[in-house]
Enzyme design. Structure first.
Site, PDB file in Angstrom:
ATOM      1  N   ASP A  39      66.213  23.338  41.829  1.00 41.84           N
ATOM      2  CA  ASP A  39      66.427  22.105  41.870  1.00 41.84           C
ATOM      3  C   ASP A  39      66.086  21.983  43.478  1.00 41.84           C
ATOM      4  OD1 ASP A  39      68.239  20.097  43.187  1.00 41.84           O
ATOM      5  OD2 ASP A  39      68.777  19.581  40.912  1.00 41.84           O
ATOM      6  N   GLU A  40      65.014  21.111  43.696  1.00 44.28           N
ATOM      7  CA  GLU A  40      64.825  20.683  44.975  1.00 44.28           C
ATOM      8  C   GLU A  40      65.601  20.048  46.076  1.00 44.28           C
ATOM      9  OE1 GLU A  40      60.805  19.076  47.552  1.00 44.28           O
ATOM     10  OE2 GLU A  40      60.452  19.288  45.295  1.00 44.28           O
ATOM     11  N   ARG A  42      68.812  20.655  45.755  1.00 45.13           N
ATOM     12  CA  ARG A  42      69.803  21.501  46.278  1.00 45.13           C
ATOM     13  C   ARG A  42      69.269  22.669  47.200  1.00 45.13           C
ATOM     14  NH1 ARG A  42      72.578  22.498  40.414  1.00 45.13           N
ATOM     15  NH2 ARG A  42      73.725  20.461  40.091  1.00 45.13           N
ATOM     16  N   SER A 140      72.744  44.602  37.484  1.00 45.03           N
ATOM     17  CA  SER A 140      74.433  44.730  37.419  1.00 45.03           C
ATOM     18  C   SER A 140      74.571  45.956  36.686  1.00 45.03           C
ATOM     19  CB  SER A 140      74.741  43.456  36.570  1.00 45.03           C
ATOM     20  OG  SER A 140      76.012  43.674  36.197  1.00 45.03           O
ATOM     21  N   TYR A 194      74.620  39.345  28.309  1.00 46.59           N
ATOM     22  CA  TYR A 194      74.183  39.384  29.841  1.00 46.59           C
ATOM     23  C   TYR A 194      74.142  40.863  30.153  1.00 46.59           C
ATOM     24  CZ  TYR A 194      74.883  39.266  34.690  1.00 46.59           C
ATOM     25  OH  TYR A 194      74.765  39.412  36.398  1.00 46.59           O
ATOM     26  N   GLY A 195      74.889  41.714  29.522  1.00 52.16           N
ATOM     27  CA  GLY A 195      74.590  43.248  29.752  1.00 52.16           C
ATOM     28  C   GLY A 195      73.141  43.622  29.238  1.00 52.16           C
TER      29      GLY A 195
END
Length: 277
Positions: A39-40, A42, A140, A194-195
């Site tokens: 997002d430009e 942000r 992670s 996610y893992g």
């Protein structure tokens, strides 16, 4: 701007760990630091915040899910700097634990960004990495946990030193397909999209490091994955035990490994310590 200028770039850098990494690099890296965000507005707001602290990052828009956006960034780096010295792949997503989105959709969306898009960034930007470049993939320990929760057959494949990038891509696609067919558990996969996405990033790191050794050994580029720990960010619902500054320590350490360093390379690092894979 001279193509001799040194440049470091952080993806997903408008908030959280990416923002903290960018701030630290602005203080410690001798060269320009490029803050990127999807997002430009942000992204530019984040740059203003750092400028108010007396720092001077540059901004470039980047949506890692969009191959055209990645190529535009590559062309900018080539034109302005003649390449890239430091790349920190931080952009990523995670669904909250209580999110009602069906698991197969979570799997597809999570892997699209965290694995496939991160791989696309590497595909476009690794060829323009300068000698003694540093690449850091924010992964992670959830990836390690996911590996341990895979079937023995899958564990063996992911740990195999001859696994190719194509093999890994096929495995990641199979996970998404297996979730759609509701057979992922039977096929030996864990219950964490996610893992699995971060498992993919860590194994990709090992493979890309091996490729660099085969093709560009003399350039002494070091490429690693890291676990920033459980950090107080939007992703962790601010429940993490570490500050974003603490989370940024290991990524920045890996990004700034001295030019004569030969290791770590192709490793998963947490708290500046190589983790057993």
């Amino acid at each position: 701007m001279s193509s001799c200028s040194r440049v470091a770039l952080v993806t997903g850098a408008n908030k959280g760990i990416g923002f903290a990494i960018t701030r630290d690099l602005c203080r410690k890296f001798s060269g320009d630091v490029v803050l990127t965000a999807r997002d430009e507005a942000r992204g530019r707001a984040a740059v203003k915040q750092l400028q108010a602290e007396g720092l001077s990052p540059r901004f470039h828009q980047l949506d890692i899910d969009n191959p055209q956006s990645i190529r535009a960034l590559r062309d900018f780096l080539r034109k302005e700097y003649g390449g890239l010295n430091v790349l920190v792949n931080n952009a990523g997503i995670a669904f909250r634990m209580d999110d009602p989105t069906p698991f197969d959709v979570q799997a597809e969306v999570t892997l699209k960004t965290n694995f496939f898009a991160t791989r696309n960034v590497c595909t476009e930007l690794l060829p323009i990495m300068k000698p003694h470049g540093r690449v850091v993939n924010v992964s992670s320990l959830q990836g390690l946990k996911a590996l341990e929760n895979c079937s023995e057959d899958l564990q063996e494949r992911f740990r195999c030193d001859t696994l190719t990038e194509g093999d890994l891509v096929d495995l990641m696609k199979k996970f998404v397909e297996d979730t759609k067919n509701e057979v992922h558990e039977r096929e030996g996969w864990p219950d964490s999209a996610y893992g699995v996405s971060k498992l993919g990033v860590t194994v990709l790191t090992r493979i890309l490091a091996r490729q660099l050794d085969e093709k560009r050994k003399a350039d002494r580029i070091l490429l690693n994955a890291c676990c920033p720990g459980w950090v107080k960010t939007d992703m962790a619902r601010d429940q993490g035990s570490r500050t974003v500054e603490e989370g940024a320590e290991t990524p920045v350490y890996l990004a700034l490994l001295p030019p004569d360093a030969t290791e770590p390379h192709g490793q998963l690092v947490r708290d500046k310590v190589v983790q057993t894979w």
